[in-house]
Write an enzyme that holds these catalytic residues in place. Structure first.
Site: not given
Ligand code: C5P
Length: 221
Positions: A29-32, A96
């Site tokens: 995943g990512n930090r969005s 994102a």
């Protein structure tokens, strides 16, 4: 903000991260946080638009009056956005989107193997806003460019290369942009730009929507 700048317009917003499954319990995943996109959806609704929000996995309440479609992976987001493209006047790609996904998620939980490294083969995900840009008749396209360096150059390059109408660049280097309630944006279009200084994302979204409405109107006349 009583003026209904987008009355009668259909706005589609994508927001949040995507999760790309590795196995039944793990993902990339990512930090969005989704906050910027949710704020844009809320601001577009305030401006009188008919708003659909395609949301990645986030824990945010649906803005009042906004239609929400929940997705998890980039491919699900791609499908949901493309399915709504023909009935959209303005697309704001604030998600994102994960650039890569594991080629084949394991059906059982991966195990460790005596200190051996684990190799994950990653495949590129579809470029969602890029797929819209090549449609013969496509919505007005607003992209985001989250960068940690050479922000203006990357943003202007992305605007041209992806065939967008506007791009909103933000600095996501240490402590900025992601996972915080405030942000600043530098927006670019083919023959102009504007600086939106650091402020709460809700207010930033209103200012961005006002610029989008302005450029959209200019393009159509
Ligand atoms: O190239 P980059 O990912 O930085 O481009 C950012 C813009 O492109 C954002 O608007 C993002 O939502 C969009 N994007 C997309 N599909 C991808 C990757 C990015 O629509 N696979």
């Amino acid at each position: 903000f009583g003026d209904r700048l987008l009355a009668g317009r259909r706005v589609l917003v994508s927001a949040g991260p995507t999760y790309e499954d590795i196995d039944p319990v793990r993902f990339i995943g990512n930090r969005s946080s989704g906050r910027m996109g949710f704020a844009v959806a809320a601001a577009a609704h305030e401006a009188g638009a008919d708003v659909t929000l395609v949301a990645g996995p986030v824990s945010l309440p649906t803005p009042v009056g906004v239609r929400r479609i929940d997705v998890r992976s980039a491919r699900e987001m791609h499908e949901a956005v493309l399915a709504n493209a023909a009935t959209t006047d303005i697309y704001v790609g604030a998600a994102a989107v994960g650039d890569y996904r594991p080629e084949a998620p394991a059906s059982d939980k991966l195990k460790k193997h005596d200190g051996q490294p684990l190799h994950l083969e990653l495949t590129e995900n579809p470029d969602i806003i890029g797929a819209l840009a090549v449609l013969p008749s496509h919505p007005f396209l607003v992209g985001f460019a989250a960068e940690t360096q050479s922000i203006a150059d990357y943003a202007k390059d992305k605007l041209r290369r992806k065939g967008l109408d506007m791009i909103a660049a933000n600095d996501v280097s240490a402590g900025r942009g992601f996972e915080v309630a405030e942000n600043a944006l530098h927006i670019y279009w083919a023959d102009g730009d504007a600086v939106l200084p650091n402020m709460p994302k809700t207010e930033l979204a209103r200012q961005l929507v006002a610029h989008i409405a302005d450029r959209y109107r200019t393009k159509r006349t």
